[in-house]
Design an enzyme around this catalytic site. Structure first.
Site, PDB file in Angstrom:
ATOM      1  N   ASP A  82       0.677  -1.219   0.151  1.00  0.00           N
ATOM      2  CA  ASP A  82      -0.089  -0.137  -0.030  1.00  0.00           C
ATOM      3  C   ASP A  82       0.888   1.215  -0.019  1.00  0.00           C
ATOM      4  OD1 ASP A  82      -2.600   1.379   0.252  1.00  0.00           O
ATOM      5  OD2 ASP A  82      -2.500   1.287   2.467  1.00  0.00           O
ATOM      6  N   HIS A 183      -7.258  10.663   4.100  1.00  0.00           N
ATOM      7  CA  HIS A 183      -6.770   9.766   4.911  1.00  0.00           C
ATOM      8  C   HIS A 183      -6.934  10.326   6.425  1.00  0.00           C
ATOM      9  CE1 HIS A 183      -3.717   7.960   1.615  1.00  0.00           C
ATOM     10  NE2 HIS A 183      -4.624   7.088   2.287  1.00  0.00           N
ATOM     11  N   GLY A 184      -7.254   9.324   7.164  1.00  0.00           N
ATOM     12  CA  GLY A 184      -7.635   9.445   8.550  1.00  0.00           C
ATOM     13  C   GLY A 184      -8.909   9.866   8.954  1.00  0.00           C
ATOM     14  N   HIS A 231      -9.760   5.546  -1.311  1.00  0.00           N
ATOM     15  CA  HIS A 231      -8.801   5.563  -0.004  1.00  0.00           C
ATOM     16  C   HIS A 231      -9.490   6.384   0.967  1.00  0.00           C
ATOM     17  CE1 HIS A 231      -4.959   3.608  -1.274  1.00  0.00           C
ATOM     18  NE2 HIS A 231      -5.590   3.606  -2.613  1.00  0.00           N
ATOM     19  N   GLY A 232      -8.783   6.251   2.100  1.00  0.00           N
ATOM     20  CA  GLY A 232      -9.216   7.067   3.247  1.00  0.00           C
ATOM     21  C   GLY A 232     -10.649   6.928   3.656  1.00  0.00           C
ATOM     22  N   ALA A 233     -11.210   5.735   3.820  1.00  0.00           N
ATOM     23  CA  ALA A 233     -12.652   5.589   3.818  1.00  0.00           C
ATOM     24  C   ALA A 233     -13.061   5.644   5.483  1.00  0.00           C
ATOM     25  CB  ALA A 233     -13.090   4.203   3.343  1.00  0.00           C
TER      26      ALA A 233
HETATM   27  O1  G3H Z   1      -4.519   3.045   1.867  1.00  0.00           O
HETATM   28  C1  G3H Z   1      -4.947   3.112   2.993  1.00  0.00           C
HETATM   29  C2  G3H Z   1      -6.172   3.805   3.239  1.00  0.00           C
HETATM   30  O2  G3H Z   1      -6.485   4.628   2.499  1.00  0.00           O
HETATM   31  C3  G3H Z   1      -6.436   4.282   4.689  1.00  0.00           C
HETATM   32  O3  G3H Z   1      -7.328   5.291   4.902  1.00  0.00           O
HETATM   33  O4  G3H Z   1      -6.516   5.352   7.341  1.00  0.00           O
HETATM   34  O5  G3H Z   1      -8.499   6.993   6.268  1.00  0.00           O
HETATM   35  O6  G3H Z   1      -8.939   4.456   6.520  1.00  0.00           O
HETATM   36  P1  G3H Z   1      -7.868   5.574   6.261  1.00  0.00           P
HETATM   37 ZN    ZN Z   2      -4.831   5.099   1.076  1.00  0.00          ZN
END
Ligand code: G3H
Ligand code: ZN
Length: 307
Positions: A82, A183-184, A231-233
């Site tokens: 990733d 993200h996050g 990403h970043g769900a």
């Molecule tokens: O590649 C990892 C994800 O996009 C994680 O995003 O930390 O917001 O769940 P997240």
């Molecule tokens: Zn990501």
């Protein structure tokens, strides 16, 4: 359980049928076990992943060996490298035997991003061991932790025409796209509206992470064959995730929510039993918490009973 179909086949099926394959990060063997068992109990195909930092912590060869042990037992699970940020780190993952890789050169300018991504695609597709490569386009802010403030700026979004050009020139089969995601988990989101001269002006502060589904639809039209990745769900409302899947997302990444569930449960456990020193005892409840959260997400993604 069977692993006779490959990741590409499952992702195409998800794309056609409008559900999504969950993608979850791990840093330890028992976290990986929680994810794999949750998916198996729901008959969900699943992607597991290590970022560069997670991979260095677990060990590249060790991550591959752990996931292989589940694959050999028939589990429908695949290991992704990733957000690998350079050709060298992506090559390290490919050489170690990862099933797929995300080369994230999105911090570079467009030509440099295309150059680095193409280099990884060529390396990943050489010889007999061709693996799927994901690229990233747009500026995805934040990191996989709880943050106080992150700005969402539509000028960061993936531009549909650029996406088509990027896919054609690099040959990536999956694309990480930006349409309001970060993200996050964020306690305060600053939404910035670009002015006509292109300079953003902060207009609104809220605790809400919000996806721009209309923008996603334009990307879907521009690259109809490509697997689009959200990403970043973490921190997104369920209805936004559902709407994104209905509009063309076939792969959803979750990390922060799992980290928080694991950390908070472990913290509570250690407070409750401060003298417990046996890891498999004090780690059991955090492993369970992760497992339950993965199950909840797999149901949300609609990937139950797909094996
Ligand atoms: O590649 C990892 C994800 O996009 C994680 O995003 O930390 O917001 O769940 P997240
Ligand atoms: Zn990501």
């Amino acid at each position: 359980m069977t692993n006779d179909k490959n990741l590409k086949t499952y992702l195409s099926k998800a794309q056609q049928e409008h559900w999504a394959i969950g993608h979850f990060n791990f840093s330890t063997a028992e976290q990986l076990k929680a994810i794999v068992e949750a998916a198996a109990e729901l008959k969900s195909p699943v992607m597991v992943a290590t970022s560069e930092g997670e991979a260095e912590f677990v060990g590249y060869d060790q991550a591959v060996a752990l996931v292989k042990s589940y694959q050999q037992a028939g589990y429908a699970v695949w290991l992704n490298a990733d957000h690998h940020k350079s050709f060298e780190s992506a090559k390290k993952a490919i050489d170690a035997g990862y099933d797929t890789v995300l080369i994230d050169a999105s911090r570079l300018n467009l030509d440099e991003n295309i150059g680095t991504t193409s280099q990884v695609v060529q390396y990943a597709h050489r010889g007999l061991t061709s693996i799927m490569v994901e690229g990233e386009l747009g500026y995805l802010r934040g990191s996989s932790e709880v943050q106080e403030k992150v700005e969402i700026n539509p000028t960061d979004y993936t531009q549909p025409e650029q996406a088509a050009d990027f896919v054609a020139r690099t040959g990536v089969e999956r694309l990480a796209v930006v349409f309001g995601n970060i993200h996050g988990i964020v306690t305060e989101v600053i939404t910035t509206t670009p002015t006509p001269n292109g300079v953003g002006a902060p207009t609104e502060a809220s605790g809400e992470e919000k996806l721009d589904i209309e923008h996603l639809k334009k990307i879907t039209v521009a690259v109809p064959e490509t697997i689009l990745v959200l990403h970043g769900a973490s921190g997104l409302p369920d209805e936004d995730v559902r709407a994104a899947i209905a509009a063309g997302i076939s792969n959803v990444h979750i990390n922060t929510e799992l980290r928080v569930a694991y950390h908070d449960t472990l913290h509570a456990e250690l407070e409750k039993e401060p003298n417990q020193t046996t890891p498999y005892k004090f780690l059991a409840s955090s492993q369970d918490a992760m497992k339950e959260l993965v199950k909840k997400k797999l149901k949300l993604f609609g990937s139950v009973d797909k094996i």
